[in-house]
Design a protein around this motif. Sequence first.
Motif, short mmCIF file in Angstrom:
data_model
loop_
_atom_site.label_atom_id
_atom_site.label_comp_id
_atom_site.label_asym_id
_atom_site.label_seq_id
_atom_site.Cartn_x
_atom_site.Cartn_y
_atom_site.Cartn_z
N UNK A 280 -5.46 -7.30 5.76
CA UNK A 280 -6.53 -8.29 5.63
C UNK A 280 -7.56 -7.74 4.64
N UNK A 281 -7.86 -8.51 3.60
CA UNK A 281 -8.77 -8.01 2.57
C UNK A 281 -8.09 -6.97 1.71
N UNK A 282 -6.92 -7.30 1.20
CA UNK A 282 -6.10 -6.29 0.49
C UNK A 282 -6.56 -6.05 -0.94
N UNK A 283 -7.50 -6.86 -1.45
CA UNK A 283 -7.97 -6.73 -2.84
C UNK A 283 -6.77 -6.76 -3.78
N UNK A 284 -6.64 -5.76 -4.67
CA UNK A 284 -5.52 -5.74 -5.61
C UNK A 284 -4.25 -5.13 -5.02
N UNK A 285 -4.34 -4.67 -3.78
CA UNK A 285 -3.13 -4.23 -3.07
C UNK A 285 -2.76 -2.77 -3.22
N UNK A 286 -3.72 -1.91 -3.58
CA UNK A 286 -3.41 -0.51 -3.82
C UNK A 286 -2.88 0.19 -2.57
N UNK A 287 -3.46 -0.12 -1.41
CA UNK A 287 -2.99 0.50 -0.17
C UNK A 287 -1.59 0.01 0.19
N UNK A 288 -1.34 -1.27 0.02
CA UNK A 288 0.00 -1.81 0.25
C UNK A 288 1.02 -1.15 -0.67
N UNK A 289 0.64 -0.94 -1.92
CA UNK A 289 1.56 -0.32 -2.88
C UNK A 289 1.89 1.10 -2.47
N UNK A 290 0.92 1.82 -1.92
CA UNK A 290 1.17 3.18 -1.44
C UNK A 290 2.12 3.15 -0.23
N UNK A 291 2.01 2.13 0.61
CA UNK A 291 2.96 1.99 1.72
C UNK A 291 4.37 1.79 1.16
N UNK A 292 4.48 1.04 0.08
CA UNK A 292 5.79 0.83 -0.55
C UNK A 292 6.35 2.13 -1.10
N UNK A 293 5.48 3.00 -1.61
CA UNK A 293 5.94 4.31 -2.06
C UNK A 293 6.57 5.11 -0.92
N UNK A 294 5.96 5.01 0.25
CA UNK A 294 6.42 5.79 1.40
C UNK A 294 7.60 5.13 2.11
N UNK A 295 7.59 3.80 2.13
CA UNK A 295 8.62 3.05 2.84
C UNK A 295 9.16 1.96 1.91
N UNK A 296 10.13 2.30 1.07
CA UNK A 296 10.61 1.36 0.04
C UNK A 296 11.13 0.04 0.60
N UNK A 297 11.58 0.03 1.87
CA UNK A 297 12.10 -1.20 2.45
C UNK A 297 11.03 -2.04 3.13
N UNK A 298 9.78 -1.60 3.06
CA UNK A 298 8.70 -2.33 3.74
C UNK A 298 8.49 -3.71 3.12
N UNK A 299 8.20 -4.68 3.98
CA UNK A 299 7.79 -6.01 3.53
C UNK A 299 6.26 -6.05 3.56
N UNK A 300 5.66 -6.35 2.42
CA UNK A 300 4.21 -6.27 2.27
C UNK A 300 3.60 -7.67 2.26
N UNK A 301 2.54 -7.83 3.04
CA UNK A 301 1.82 -9.09 3.11
C UNK A 301 0.32 -8.81 2.98
N UNK A 302 -0.39 -9.77 2.42
CA UNK A 302 -1.83 -9.58 2.28
C UNK A 302 -2.59 -10.88 2.37
N UNK A 303 -3.85 -10.76 2.77
CA UNK A 303 -4.80 -11.87 2.74
C UNK A 303 -6.00 -11.40 1.93
N UNK A 309 -8.28 -10.84 -7.73
CA UNK A 309 -7.65 -9.60 -7.27
C UNK A 309 -6.36 -9.90 -6.51
N UNK A 310 -6.32 -11.02 -5.77
CA UNK A 310 -5.09 -11.35 -5.05
C UNK A 310 -3.94 -11.62 -6.02
N UNK A 311 -4.26 -12.12 -7.21
CA UNK A 311 -3.22 -12.38 -8.21
C UNK A 311 -2.53 -11.09 -8.64
N UNK A 312 -3.26 -9.98 -8.67
CA UNK A 312 -2.65 -8.69 -8.99
C UNK A 312 -1.74 -8.25 -7.85
N UNK A 313 -2.23 -8.35 -6.62
CA UNK A 313 -1.42 -7.94 -5.46
C UNK A 313 -0.17 -8.80 -5.32
#
Length: 464
Positions: A280-303, A309-313
Motif C-alpha cells: 500500500x503506497x508503493x510509489x515507484x515500486x522500489x521495495x517491490x522490485x527488491x522483493x522480486x530480486x529475492x523471490x523471482x517467482x513472487x507476484x507483486x501488487x501495489x496501490x 509514480x504508479x505508472x513506473x511501478x
Amino acid sequence: MEYTLQTDASLYSTSIVILTHNQLVHTQLCIQSIRDYTSDVDYEIIVIDNASTDGTREWLHAQPDLIVQENLINVGFPAGCNQGIQLATRNNILLLNNDTVVTSKWLKRMTEVLYEDEFTGAVGPITNNCSYYQAIPVSYSSLDEMQQFAKDIMSDAYGRSEYRLKLVGFCILIKRSVIDTIGLLDEQFSPGNFEDDDLSYRMVQMGYRLKLCRDVFIHHTGSVSFGKEQSLYHQLLTTNQAKFEKKWGFNTTYSSFIRYELLQLLDQHDSSAPLRVLEIGCACGATLLEIKNRFPQAELYGIELNPHSSAIAETFAKVQAMNAEEPLSYPQDFFDYIILADVLEHLYDPWKVLANLRNYLKVGGYVLSSIPNLMHVSALRSLINGQFTYTDAGLLDRTHIRFFTLYEIERMFVNCGFINRLYSSTQMPISENDQIWIASLMKLSIHTEPTQFNVYQYLVKAEK
C-alpha cells in the motif's frame, strides 16, 4: 522464442565517454586504469573537456589513444555527455566520471550482464562512494589494495546482479540502441544532478530493465566537480529536484526508497517461493522490485494514489492508482504479505483499513508496517514547550493525519484481530540534551525504561 545469451564480441564494443573540468590527476588515474584493465573488450575513449585551465587539455592532446573535444565554456555534465555520445562509434555507451578508477575485467563483466537478456537496457557497478544503495563498506587504504578488494568481490559475488529502478551516472553502461530509442540526456538538468534519475526512469518507462552488477567494483572518489563549493552543490540539488518533480510528477528520492528495514521482517522462504505481496503506497515500486530480486517467482501488487509514480511501478507489478480507504478488488485470503511503509498515519481511518486488509491476507500471512512514534523525545519536548509545528518530513510531517504511540499501535492491531505481533524499531542518534529530557520525562511517566522516548519509528510484523 527463448532469448540466447549474446556472446558476439562486436556487441561488447564500447565507447567510454568521460568529461573533464580540471582535476588532471584524477583524469590521469582514471584513463590509465582503463588502459591497464580493459584489454578484453574493444573500446574507444572519448573525452569532452569543459574548459579546463590546469593543464588537462594539453595532457589530453598528448595522448594518442583518446578522442578529445574541447568546449570553450563548461557546458555541464548532461550536455557534455551528449556531445560524447554523438561522437561515439561503438555498440554501447559507457558514461564514466573522471574521478573513478576501474578494475580487472570490469567492462567485460558489465557487458556480459548487459546482454544477458533482450530487456536489459543499462547496468552499473557497486562502489565505495555513491548514492542510492550502490555503495558498500570497504576495507582498503590504497589503490593497490583496492584492486585486490575488487578481485575478491568478483570472485565471491560472481554472477550476482539485481534489478534497480535507477542507476547512478558515475558509471553506467547503456546499449546504444536504447539511447537511440529513449533519446539523449535531458540538458535542462545542466550543469548536473538528476539527469541520471531522469535517464533511468525513461528507460524503465519504455520497458527496459536496469541491473546493478554486484560482482563489479569500481573506486569512486566523489564530489570532485564541486570541490569546496558545497553550498552551490546543495543549491543545484534543490533546483534540479524541482525540475525533476515538475517533469515527472513525483519526488524521486521519496518514491524510490527501498524499505530494507521492513524486508528484514520477511520469513525465511525458499528463493523459489511463489509469494503474493501487496504494498500500500508503493510509489515507484522500489521495495517491490527488491522483493522480486529475492523471490523471482513472487507476484507483486501495489496501490498508489500518485498516477505518475504508479505508472513506473506498473512496468513490473500489478498496480492500481486508488485510495486504500476505498473497497479493494482483490480476492480474500490472497496475499502472503501486505506492506504498509509509513502509510497508516496518513489515513483518516487506519483502524478500518487495517481490519479490512486482514481479509485479503492468507491465514498465516503478515502485515509489515512502519509507524512513527509520537513519544519520541523530540516530539514531546516540542509539545511541552507549546509547539506542535508541522514540517515537510519527519514525525510531524504535515501530511500526517493520525499519530501513534506503542500502546496505541498495539491496541489497534489487537482490535483488528492480528496475532503473534512482533515489534522492533528504528532509532536516531540523540544528543546529551535529549538524554536529560528523557531522564526528566521518566520521572513523570509510568515507563521505567527510556526506550519509548528513543524510538523514532516502530516496525510491526503481525499475523492473521
